[in-house]
Scaffold this active site. Structure first.
Site, PDB file in Angstrom:
ATOM      1  N   LEU A   1      11.160   1.431   6.807  1.00  0.00           N
ATOM      2  CA  LEU A   1      10.533   1.850   5.565  1.00  0.00           C
ATOM      3  C   LEU A   1      11.287   3.073   5.026  1.00  0.00           C
ATOM      4  O   LEU A   1      11.565   3.994   5.796  1.00  0.00           O
ATOM      5  CB  LEU A   1       9.066   2.224   5.823  1.00  0.00           C
ATOM      6  CG  LEU A   1       8.299   2.506   4.537  1.00  0.00           C
ATOM      7  CD1 LEU A   1       7.895   1.199   3.861  1.00  0.00           C
ATOM      8  CD2 LEU A   1       7.088   3.372   4.791  1.00  0.00           C
TER       9      LEU A   1
ATOM     10  N   ARG B   1       8.010   4.135  -4.827  1.00  0.00           N
ATOM     11  CA  ARG B   1       8.063   3.136  -3.744  1.00  0.00           C
ATOM     12  C   ARG B   1       7.024   2.040  -3.957  1.00  0.00           C
ATOM     13  O   ARG B   1       7.291   0.869  -3.698  1.00  0.00           O
ATOM     14  CB  ARG B   1       7.870   3.820  -2.388  1.00  0.00           C
ATOM     15  CG  ARG B   1       8.127   2.858  -1.230  1.00  0.00           C
ATOM     16  CD  ARG B   1       8.100   3.561   0.103  1.00  0.00           C
ATOM     17  NE  ARG B   1       6.818   4.158   0.365  1.00  0.00           N
ATOM     18  CZ  ARG B   1       6.572   5.017   1.377  1.00  0.00           C
ATOM     19  NH1 ARG B   1       7.537   5.339   2.215  1.00  0.00           N
ATOM     20  NH2 ARG B   1       5.381   5.522   1.551  1.00  0.00           N
TER      21      ARG B   1
ATOM     22  N   GLU C   1      12.259   2.540  13.961  1.00  0.00           N
ATOM     23  CA  GLU C   1      11.357   3.592  13.471  1.00  0.00           C
ATOM     24  C   GLU C   1      10.077   3.535  14.291  1.00  0.00           C
ATOM     25  O   GLU C   1       9.956   2.733  15.222  1.00  0.00           O
ATOM     26  CB  GLU C   1      11.064   3.400  11.971  1.00  0.00           C
ATOM     27  CG  GLU C   1      10.362   2.097  11.654  1.00  0.00           C
ATOM     28  CD  GLU C   1      10.097   1.880  10.172  1.00  0.00           C
ATOM     29  OE1 GLU C   1       9.945   2.858   9.415  1.00  0.00           O
ATOM     30  OE2 GLU C   1      10.027   0.694   9.776  1.00  0.00           O
TER      31      GLU C   1
ATOM     32  N   ARG D   1      -7.820 -20.473  -2.278  1.00  0.00           N
ATOM     33  CA  ARG D   1      -6.799 -20.307  -1.238  1.00  0.00           C
ATOM     34  C   ARG D   1      -5.694 -21.355  -1.345  1.00  0.00           C
ATOM     35  O   ARG D   1      -5.961 -22.557  -1.363  1.00  0.00           O
ATOM     36  CB  ARG D   1      -7.442 -20.374   0.154  1.00  0.00           C
ATOM     37  CG  ARG D   1      -6.455 -20.033   1.271  1.00  0.00           C
ATOM     38  CD  ARG D   1      -7.136 -19.946   2.632  1.00  0.00           C
ATOM     39  NE  ARG D   1      -6.179 -19.540   3.648  1.00  0.00           N
ATOM     40  CZ  ARG D   1      -5.347 -20.390   4.273  1.00  0.00           C
ATOM     41  NH1 ARG D   1      -5.390 -21.678   3.978  1.00  0.00           N
ATOM     42  NH2 ARG D   1      -4.479 -19.949   5.172  1.00  0.00           N
TER      43      ARG D   1
ATOM     44  N   HIS E   1      -1.268 -21.258  -0.170  1.00  0.00           N
ATOM     45  CA  HIS E   1      -0.188 -20.353   0.242  1.00  0.00           C
ATOM     46  C   HIS E   1       0.690 -19.963  -0.936  1.00  0.00           C
ATOM     47  O   HIS E   1       1.091 -18.819  -1.075  1.00  0.00           O
ATOM     48  CB  HIS E   1       0.670 -21.004   1.329  1.00  0.00           C
ATOM     49  CG  HIS E   1       0.015 -21.001   2.677  1.00  0.00           C
ATOM     50  ND1 HIS E   1      -1.105 -21.744   2.956  1.00  0.00           N
ATOM     51  CD2 HIS E   1       0.319 -20.325   3.809  1.00  0.00           C
ATOM     52  CE1 HIS E   1      -1.463 -21.537   4.217  1.00  0.00           C
ATOM     53  NE2 HIS E   1      -0.619 -20.676   4.755  1.00  0.00           N
TER      54      HIS E   1
ATOM     55  N   TYR F   1       0.824  -1.207   0.000  1.00  0.00           N
ATOM     56  CA  TYR F   1       0.000   0.000   0.000  1.00  0.00           C
ATOM     57  C   TYR F   1       0.855   1.254   0.000  1.00  0.00           C
ATOM     58  O   TYR F   1       2.077   1.186   0.170  1.00  0.00           O
ATOM     59  CB  TYR F   1      -0.950   0.001   1.205  1.00  0.00           C
ATOM     60  CG  TYR F   1      -0.298   0.337   2.537  1.00  0.00           C
ATOM     61  CD1 TYR F   1       0.598  -0.540   3.145  1.00  0.00           C
ATOM     62  CD2 TYR F   1      -0.565   1.536   3.177  1.00  0.00           C
ATOM     63  CE1 TYR F   1       1.182  -0.217   4.361  1.00  0.00           C
ATOM     64  CE2 TYR F   1       0.021   1.864   4.393  1.00  0.00           C
ATOM     65  CZ  TYR F   1       0.894   0.976   4.975  1.00  0.00           C
ATOM     66  OH  TYR F   1       1.488   1.293   6.169  1.00  0.00           O
TER      67      TYR F   1
ATOM     68  N   LYS G   1       6.495  -1.939   1.752  1.00  0.00           N
ATOM     69  CA  LYS G   1       5.330  -1.334   2.422  1.00  0.00           C
ATOM     70  C   LYS G   1       4.149  -2.301   2.353  1.00  0.00           C
ATOM     71  O   LYS G   1       3.173  -2.098   1.629  1.00  0.00           O
ATOM     72  CB  LYS G   1       4.993   0.030   1.817  1.00  0.00           C
ATOM     73  CG  LYS G   1       4.145   0.873   2.745  1.00  0.00           C
ATOM     74  CD  LYS G   1       4.212   2.336   2.384  1.00  0.00           C
ATOM     75  CE  LYS G   1       3.258   3.193   3.179  1.00  0.00           C
ATOM     76  NZ  LYS G   1       3.397   3.122   4.635  1.00  0.00           N
TER      77      LYS G   1
HETATM   78  N1  PDD Z   1       2.974   5.032   7.183  1.00  0.00           N
HETATM   79  N2  PDD Z   1       7.634   3.882   8.725  1.00  0.00           N
HETATM   80  C1  PDD Z   1       6.518   3.148   8.714  1.00  0.00           C
HETATM   81  C2  PDD Z   1       6.513   1.817   9.379  1.00  0.00           C
HETATM   82  C3  PDD Z   1       5.355   3.628   8.060  1.00  0.00           C
HETATM   83  O1  PDD Z   1       4.235   2.881   8.030  1.00  0.00           O
HETATM   84  C4  PDD Z   1       5.392   4.917   7.464  1.00  0.00           C
HETATM   85  C5  PDD Z   1       4.197   5.483   6.745  1.00  0.00           C
HETATM   86  C6  PDD Z   1       6.576   5.664   7.524  1.00  0.00           C
HETATM   87  C7  PDD Z   1       6.698   7.024   6.883  1.00  0.00           C
HETATM   88  O2  PDD Z   1       6.706   6.933   5.475  1.00  0.00           O
HETATM   89  P1  PDD Z   1       6.192   8.154   4.581  1.00  0.00           P
HETATM   90  O3  PDD Z   1       6.983   9.340   4.991  1.00  0.00           O
HETATM   91  O4  PDD Z   1       6.485   7.722   3.204  1.00  0.00           O
HETATM   92  O5  PDD Z   1       4.717   8.334   4.885  1.00  0.00           O
HETATM   93  C8  PDD Z   1       7.680   5.102   8.142  1.00  0.00           C
HETATM   94  C9  PDD Z   1       1.751   5.446   6.515  1.00  0.00           C
HETATM   95  C10 PDD Z   1       1.551   6.924   6.526  1.00  0.00           C
HETATM   96  C11 PDD Z   1       0.593   4.656   7.080  1.00  0.00           C
HETATM   97  O6  PDD Z   1       0.801   3.474   7.314  1.00  0.00           O
HETATM   98  O7  PDD Z   1      -0.490   5.202   7.243  1.00  0.00           O
END
Ligand code: PDD
Length: 299
Positions: free
Chosen positions: A219, A64, A194, A112, A114, A45, A161
């Site tokens: 991320l 990304r 993070e 379904r 895996h 996403y 992501k």
């Molecule tokens: N999250 N680290 C993680 C684990 C994240 O899920 C996100 C973003 C970031 C920051 O990335 P960016 O600057 O590209 O938004 C760092 C989004 C906003 C979410 O899950 O809603």
């Protein structure tokens, strides 16, 4: 009426979602019950900020998204130009001025199993958009927020992501239960990785801005990249290196970044005030530079 239907019947009238090629009222937009996104979190996403009706850092988010898809071998659901058109149309149909665009690509719906089906080349594309209250965000930014630390229990590919966000969901909820706004993950060596949905930063006593270098542990935040650029332009000393929780406790300033938060000051970590428990100078400088970038007119 199911709980979900009841919930969405309360959502603002006129919200429109894009799913599998159609723009539909938000409450009627659905995916198949055997969608692999639902069954396996076989899905990635993106979340983009919308400012004055415009998508911020659109290219960074699309780059990304393409990378995440490539890493897990899901084809792009459509050409980038067509996807951009759908993104804009979703923002337009929802009349968003300041808000967020959510995009999800799942591997699609199959019986379904895996193992990835040989025929898996029909990804599901979902887009939603919603308005954000800018005043609430600004108020939070002017006061700063609290974070609490917890062990990083996620998988080893946090650079993708993925929508497999259970550890993030549990961490954020635990933080909220403790009266904090965000959770900061800490690895086995005591280094901050993070936030549960944000990138983590501190400013040391010597005025050096620190954030963890890119690796599969975090991320690659699009906002992170913009803030790094802004910091270098402002002549701030920056080091991309991991910092420990102890260094964070002793920091002069702390903040986190994300498309949902931009630059958000952190004034307390695990119940300990960060310096004088007020947003720091460098943080404010970066927040205002990022806001200027976000609000700059497009050529
Ligand atoms: N999250 N680290 C993680 C684990 C994240 O899920 C996100 C973003 C970031 C920051 O990335 P960016 O600057 O590209 O938004 C760092 C989004 C906003 C979410 O899950 O809603």
């Amino acid at each position: 009426m199911s709980t979900i239907t009841r919930e969405y019947s309360r959502s603002p009238a006129g919200r429109i979602a894009y799913v599998e090629g159609r723009y539909l009222p938000h409450g009627q937009a659905c995916v198949h019950i055997e969608d692999r996104g639902l069954q396996f979190a076989d899905s990635v996403y993106e979340v983009c900020a919308i400012q004055a009706g415009r998508l911020l850092d659109e290219r960074g988010h699309l780059d990304r998204l393409e990378r995440s898809l490539l890493e897990i071998k899901i084809p792009m659901p459509m050409e980038r130009a067509s996807l951009r058109a759908v993104m804009r149309e979703t923002v337009r149909r929802n009349r968003i001025v300041h808000g967020l665009l959510y995009m999800q690509v799942t591997r699609g719906a199959y019986r379904r199993d895996h193992a990835i089906p040989q025929s898996a080349h029909r990804p599901t594309l979902i887009l939603t958009a919603r308005q954000l209250d800018f005043a609430v965000l600004e108020r939070r930014r002017s006061q700063g927020v609290r974070v609490v630390s917890m062990p990083d229990q996620r998988w080893a590919r946090c650079d993708i992501k993925s929508t497999a966000l259970l550890p993030n969901v549990l961490a954020k909820s635990q933080a909220r239960e403790q009266g904090a706004y965000e959770a900061w993950f800490v690895d086995h060596q005591g280094f901050v990785t993070e936030g549960s949905s944000t990138n983590a930063w501190i400013v040391t006593r010597d005025g050096i801005l620190l954030t963890r270098p890119l690796s599969p542990d975090i991320l690659p935040g699009v906002t992170r990249a913009g803030v790094l650029r802004a910091a270098r332009e402002a002549g701030i000393r920056v080091e991309e290196r991991a910092f420990t929780l102890e260094e964070a406790y002793a920091a002069r300033e702390a903040f986190f970044t994300a498309a949902t938060a931009w630059v958000m000051p952190v004034v307390e970590i695990d119940g300990r005030p960060v310096a004088n428990a007020h947003p720091g100078e460098i943080t404010e400088e970066l927040a205002s530079r990022y806001r200027a970038f976000a609000e700059a007119p497009v050529d």
